[in-house]
Scaffold this motif. Structure first.
Motif, PDB file in Angstrom:
ATOM      1  N   THR A 333       0.719  -1.074   0.036  1.00  0.00           N
ATOM      2  CA  THR A 333       0.111  -0.099   0.066  1.00  0.00           C
ATOM      3  C   THR A 333       0.804   1.154  -0.065  1.00  0.00           C
ATOM      4  O   THR A 333       1.982   1.095  -0.009  1.00  0.00           O
ATOM      5  CB  THR A 333      -0.841  -0.089   1.291  1.00  0.00           C
ATOM      6  OG1 THR A 333      -0.012   0.086   2.349  1.00  0.00           O
ATOM      7  CG2 THR A 333      -1.623  -1.368   1.292  1.00  0.00           C
ATOM      8  N   GLU A 334       0.289   2.441   0.050  1.00  0.00           N
ATOM      9  CA  GLU A 334       0.985   3.520   0.135  1.00  0.00           C
ATOM     10  C   GLU A 334       1.733   3.655   1.521  1.00  0.00           C
ATOM     11  O   GLU A 334       2.796   4.631   1.495  1.00  0.00           O
ATOM     12  CB  GLU A 334       0.022   4.823  -0.229  1.00  0.00           C
ATOM     13  CG  GLU A 334      -0.567   4.907  -1.475  1.00  0.00           C
ATOM     14  CD  GLU A 334       0.544   4.965  -2.707  1.00  0.00           C
ATOM     15  OE1 GLU A 334       1.718   5.618  -2.366  1.00  0.00           O
ATOM     16  OE2 GLU A 334       0.220   4.990  -3.803  1.00  0.00           O
ATOM     17  N   ASN A 335       1.329   2.994   2.307  1.00  0.00           N
ATOM     18  CA  ASN A 335       1.931   2.939   3.738  1.00  0.00           C
ATOM     19  C   ASN A 335       2.566   1.781   4.049  1.00  0.00           C
ATOM     20  O   ASN A 335       2.937   1.356   4.972  1.00  0.00           O
ATOM     21  CB  ASN A 335       0.763   3.144   4.656  1.00  0.00           C
ATOM     22  CG  ASN A 335       0.133   4.488   4.677  1.00  0.00           C
ATOM     23  OD1 ASN A 335       0.660   5.599   4.442  1.00  0.00           O
ATOM     24  ND2 ASN A 335      -1.261   4.342   4.615  1.00  0.00           N
ATOM     25  N   GLY A 336       3.422   1.310   3.154  1.00  0.00           N
ATOM     26  CA  GLY A 336       3.980  -0.257   3.106  1.00  0.00           C
ATOM     27  C   GLY A 336       3.369  -1.453   3.119  1.00  0.00           C
ATOM     28  O   GLY A 336       1.890  -1.528   2.961  1.00  0.00           O
ATOM     29  N   TYR A 337       3.943  -2.526   3.285  1.00  0.00           N
ATOM     30  CA  TYR A 337       3.283  -3.935   3.121  1.00  0.00           C
ATOM     31  C   TYR A 337       2.324  -4.083   4.286  1.00  0.00           C
ATOM     32  O   TYR A 337       2.617  -3.892   5.452  1.00  0.00           O
ATOM     33  CB  TYR A 337       4.140  -4.915   3.125  1.00  0.00           C
ATOM     34  CG  TYR A 337       4.953  -4.899   1.654  1.00  0.00           C
ATOM     35  CD1 TYR A 337       4.551  -5.625   0.731  1.00  0.00           C
ATOM     36  CD2 TYR A 337       6.290  -4.109   1.636  1.00  0.00           C
ATOM     37  CE1 TYR A 337       5.217  -5.429  -0.589  1.00  0.00           C
ATOM     38  CE2 TYR A 337       7.044  -4.201   0.181  1.00  0.00           C
ATOM     39  CZ  TYR A 337       6.333  -4.925  -0.628  1.00  0.00           C
ATOM     40  OH  TYR A 337       6.987  -4.864  -1.861  1.00  0.00           O
ATOM     41  N   LYS A 338       1.060  -4.676   3.928  1.00  0.00           N
ATOM     42  CA  LYS A 338       0.081  -4.943   5.094  1.00  0.00           C
ATOM     43  C   LYS A 338      -0.533  -6.295   4.835  1.00  0.00           C
ATOM     44  O   LYS A 338      -0.705  -6.541   3.781  1.00  0.00           O
ATOM     45  CB  LYS A 338      -1.260  -3.882   5.020  1.00  0.00           C
ATOM     46  CG  LYS A 338      -0.502  -2.482   4.963  1.00  0.00           C
ATOM     47  CD  LYS A 338      -0.194  -2.270   6.478  1.00  0.00           C
ATOM     48  CE  LYS A 338       0.309  -0.612   6.656  1.00  0.00           C
ATOM     49  NZ  LYS A 338       0.866  -0.209   7.926  1.00  0.00           N
ATOM     50  N   LEU A 339      -0.375  -7.175   6.000  1.00  0.00           N
ATOM     51  CA  LEU A 339      -1.199  -8.352   5.971  1.00  0.00           C
ATOM     52  C   LEU A 339      -2.425  -8.407   5.607  1.00  0.00           C
ATOM     53  O   LEU A 339      -3.200  -7.273   6.359  1.00  0.00           O
ATOM     54  CB  LEU A 339      -0.934  -8.986   7.274  1.00  0.00           C
ATOM     55  CG  LEU A 339      -1.535 -10.592   7.564  1.00  0.00           C
ATOM     56  CD1 LEU A 339      -1.098 -11.501   6.589  1.00  0.00           C
ATOM     57  CD2 LEU A 339      -1.735 -10.937   9.208  1.00  0.00           C
ATOM     58  N   ILE A 340      -3.172  -8.923   4.401  1.00  0.00           N
ATOM     59  CA  ILE A 340      -4.335  -8.590   4.130  1.00  0.00           C
ATOM     60  C   ILE A 340      -5.313 -10.118   4.155  1.00  0.00           C
ATOM     61  O   ILE A 340      -6.405  -9.990   4.038  1.00  0.00           O
ATOM     62  CB  ILE A 340      -4.493  -7.864   2.875  1.00  0.00           C
ATOM     63  CG1 ILE A 340      -5.774  -7.538   2.536  1.00  0.00           C
ATOM     64  CG2 ILE A 340      -4.089  -8.857   1.621  1.00  0.00           C
ATOM     65  CD1 ILE A 340      -5.848  -6.436   1.468  1.00  0.00           C
ATOM     66  N   SER A 341      -4.478 -11.167   4.161  1.00  0.00           N
ATOM     67  CA  SER A 341      -5.297 -12.455   3.953  1.00  0.00           C
ATOM     68  C   SER A 341      -4.479 -13.727   4.470  1.00  0.00           C
ATOM     69  O   SER A 341      -3.287 -13.533   4.307  1.00  0.00           O
ATOM     70  CB  SER A 341      -5.483 -12.926   2.266  1.00  0.00           C
ATOM     71  OG  SER A 341      -6.175 -14.048   2.078  1.00  0.00           O
ATOM     72  N   VAL A 342      -5.326 -14.630   5.074  1.00  0.00           N
ATOM     73  CA  VAL A 342      -4.421 -15.719   5.638  1.00  0.00           C
ATOM     74  C   VAL A 342      -5.477 -17.037   5.508  1.00  0.00           C
ATOM     75  O   VAL A 342      -6.440 -16.982   5.613  1.00  0.00           O
ATOM     76  CB  VAL A 342      -4.499 -15.476   7.303  1.00  0.00           C
ATOM     77  CG1 VAL A 342      -3.945 -16.536   8.123  1.00  0.00           C
ATOM     78  CG2 VAL A 342      -3.584 -14.080   7.531  1.00  0.00           C
ATOM     79  N   SER A 343      -4.562 -18.021   5.278  1.00  0.00           N
ATOM     80  CA  SER A 343      -5.389 -19.182   5.046  1.00  0.00           C
ATOM     81  C   SER A 343      -4.328 -20.377   5.800  1.00  0.00           C
ATOM     82  O   SER A 343      -3.032 -20.431   5.285  1.00  0.00           O
ATOM     83  CB  SER A 343      -5.379 -19.613   3.607  1.00  0.00           C
ATOM     84  OG  SER A 343      -5.855 -20.948   3.346  1.00  0.00           O
ATOM     85  N   ILE A 344      -4.722 -21.092   6.649  1.00  0.00           N
ATOM     86  CA  ILE A 344      -4.053 -22.100   7.354  1.00  0.00           C
ATOM     87  C   ILE A 344      -4.495 -23.427   7.031  1.00  0.00           C
ATOM     88  O   ILE A 344      -5.743 -23.650   7.074  1.00  0.00           O
ATOM     89  CB  ILE A 344      -4.173 -21.826   8.905  1.00  0.00           C
ATOM     90  CG1 ILE A 344      -3.634 -20.247   9.215  1.00  0.00           C
ATOM     91  CG2 ILE A 344      -3.308 -22.864   9.561  1.00  0.00           C
ATOM     92  CD1 ILE A 344      -2.344 -20.024   9.156  1.00  0.00           C
ATOM     93  N   SER A 345      -3.704 -24.380   6.828  1.00  0.00           N
ATOM     94  CA  SER A 345      -3.942 -25.509   6.414  1.00  0.00           C
ATOM     95  C   SER A 345      -4.972 -26.444   7.462  1.00  0.00           C
ATOM     96  O   SER A 345      -5.809 -27.205   6.979  1.00  0.00           O
ATOM     97  CB  SER A 345      -2.868 -26.611   5.980  1.00  0.00           C
ATOM     98  OG  SER A 345      -1.866 -26.575   7.144  1.00  0.00           O
ATOM     99  N   GLU A 346      -4.666 -26.342   8.567  1.00  0.00           N
ATOM    100  CA  GLU A 346      -5.265 -27.020   9.488  1.00  0.00           C
ATOM    101  C   GLU A 346      -6.655 -26.519   9.945  1.00  0.00           C
ATOM    102  O   GLU A 346      -7.254 -26.974  10.663  1.00  0.00           O
ATOM    103  CB  GLU A 346      -4.325 -27.078  11.078  1.00  0.00           C
ATOM    104  CG  GLU A 346      -3.056 -27.507  10.780  1.00  0.00           C
ATOM    105  CD  GLU A 346      -2.103 -26.764  10.665  1.00  0.00           C
ATOM    106  OE1 GLU A 346      -2.315 -25.765   9.858  1.00  0.00           O
ATOM    107  OE2 GLU A 346      -0.854 -26.751  11.032  1.00  0.00           O
ATOM    108  N   ASP A 347      -7.231 -25.278   9.494  1.00  0.00           N
ATOM    109  CA  ASP A 347      -8.127 -24.861   9.452  1.00  0.00           C
ATOM    110  C   ASP A 347      -8.753 -24.345  10.998  1.00  0.00           C
ATOM    111  O   ASP A 347      -9.500 -24.563  11.708  1.00  0.00           O
ATOM    112  CB  ASP A 347      -9.430 -25.543   9.097  1.00  0.00           C
ATOM    113  CG  ASP A 347     -10.677 -24.842   8.776  1.00  0.00           C
ATOM    114  OD1 ASP A 347     -10.653 -23.663   8.703  1.00  0.00           O
ATOM    115  OD2 ASP A 347     -11.854 -25.437   8.986  1.00  0.00           O
ATOM    116  N   THR A 348      -7.519 -23.952  11.865  1.00  0.00           N
ATOM    117  CA  THR A 348      -7.497 -23.642  13.113  1.00  0.00           C
ATOM    118  C   THR A 348      -7.979 -22.159  13.502  1.00  0.00           C
ATOM    119  O   THR A 348      -8.017 -21.631  14.532  1.00  0.00           O
ATOM    120  CB  THR A 348      -6.190 -23.771  13.787  1.00  0.00           C
ATOM    121  OG1 THR A 348      -5.263 -23.333  13.026  1.00  0.00           O
ATOM    122  CG2 THR A 348      -5.936 -25.414  13.775  1.00  0.00           C
TER     123      THR A 348
END
Length: 350
Positions: A333-348
């Motif tokens: 983004t204009e303010n640097g990298y931002k965590l926007i999406s997560v997917s965990i294999s164990e569905d925890t």
């Protein structure tokens, strides 16, 4: 033209369908019809700022062309088609292809030829610059796909002036053209790539991949506290949860509920034994549809990955019997990298 009087202004027009959703027209932001619905589905622009590619069915025959905001028609039957869709204006410029020579050029917002059709391939305009391939040979891979072999790449501006000769880079989409710096000597910044210009100066550009890897190491992994994770996250985080699919949550709620698992997974990146890779993509327009993501897409709802790339860290499970993978997506983004999406294999994830 069967449309109201055109006006060259800064008002963005919005596309709309006719009653039977077969033809597209455009309205201004007050709902006034500027062009009555007459364009076919190949008209991919959802918004009209400067110049768009359109297609009409006139008495049973197709007519495709470029249309400016002032109502000027140019480039009849010269649409540049890529991935089954026509080009979309960027920075007031749009690409076209000469149907006789199959070479590419570029129109400006007034419908004038800014770059003549003398090139095998052109990128979109990015900060007033275009990567141009010239003299390549067209190679057919199958009945539907072809590519180019040979030729020479240049970096030119939107006035067709050569800035850099022999502009060869494995993936120019890794270069941030909005970060350009010119200097007498090459930049020593480890995240930058340097190219000698024809004017005797060096042009340097941030390499997104180098920038992201340095950011991950120095900014995120060096401090995996909840506070730092919040600082480096998008306002909303999208995550996958069975059986509901993709869910969108405010970052404070998501991180508070899932901090332990997020920290544990991200800590794995500090180990040399961890099997992971980083890929680059654009923001998925079918998942990130809300208004807060609007600036990251162009007028045809295509991801602006050349300006706002998504870096996807894919971690493979340590368990030999578990072939699952964990995905962490970071949007620049204009303010640097931002965590926007997560997917965990164990569905925890909660």
């Amino acid at each position: 033209m069967n449309c109201s009087v055109f006006a060259q202004n800064n008002d963005t027009w919005i596309s709309f369908w006719d009653k039977d959703t077969t033809h597209i027209g455009f309205k201004d932001q007050n709902g006034n019809i500027k062009i009555t619905p007459k364009f076919t589905r190949i008209t991919s622009a959802h918004k009209f700022d400067a110049i768009i590619a359109v297609s009409e069915d006139i008495k049973g025959s197709w007519k495709s062309y470029y249309l400016t905001k002032a109502g000027r028609i140019v480039g009849l039957d010269s649409l540049y088609i890529f991935d089954n869709g026509p080009d979309c204006e960027n920075e007031g410029f749009i690409r076209f292809r000469d149907p006789k020579t199959y070479k590419m050029g570029m129109f400006n917002s007034e419908g004038k030829v800014a770059i003549p059709a003398a090139y095998s391939n052109l990128t979109k305009a990015r900060n007033g610059m275009v990567v141009a391939l010239k003299g390549a040979i067209k190679k057919k891979f199958d009945d539907e796909h072809f590519g180019w072999t040979g030729g020479k790449e240049f970096l030119i501006d939107t006035n067709n002036k050569i800035l850099i000769e022999n502009f060869e880079y494995e993936n120019d989409f890794d270069l941030n053209f909005y970060s350009v710096q010119k200097s007498k000597n090459p930049s020593k910044d480890p995240t930058r790539e340097n190219f000698p210009g024809i004017n005797g100066q060096y042009y340097s550009f941030i390499d997104y991949d180098k920038e992201f890897k340095l950011w991950i190491k120095n900014t995120l992994l060096s401090d995996l506290s909840k506070e730092n994770l919040l600082t480096n996250s998008f306002e909303k985080i999208t995550y996958w949860k069975n059986p509901n699919g993709w869910i969108n949550e405010p970052k404070a709620k998501f991180i508070d509920q899932n901090y332990k698992i997020l920290k544990m997974k991200l800590q794995e990146l500090n180990s040399e034994k961890t099997d992971y890779f980083i890929s680059t993509d654009g923001l998925n327009q079918f998942i990130f549809e809300a208004k807060e993501y609007e600036e990251y897409f162009n007028n045809c709802n295509e991801s602006k990955e050349w300006q706002y790339p998504v870096k996807n860290i894919v971690i493979t499970s340590k368990d030999n019997e578990d072939f699952g993978q964990d995905h962490f997506e970071f949007l620049r983004t204009e303010n640097g990298y931002k965590l926007i999406s997560v997917s965990i294999s164990e569905d925890t994830l909660k």
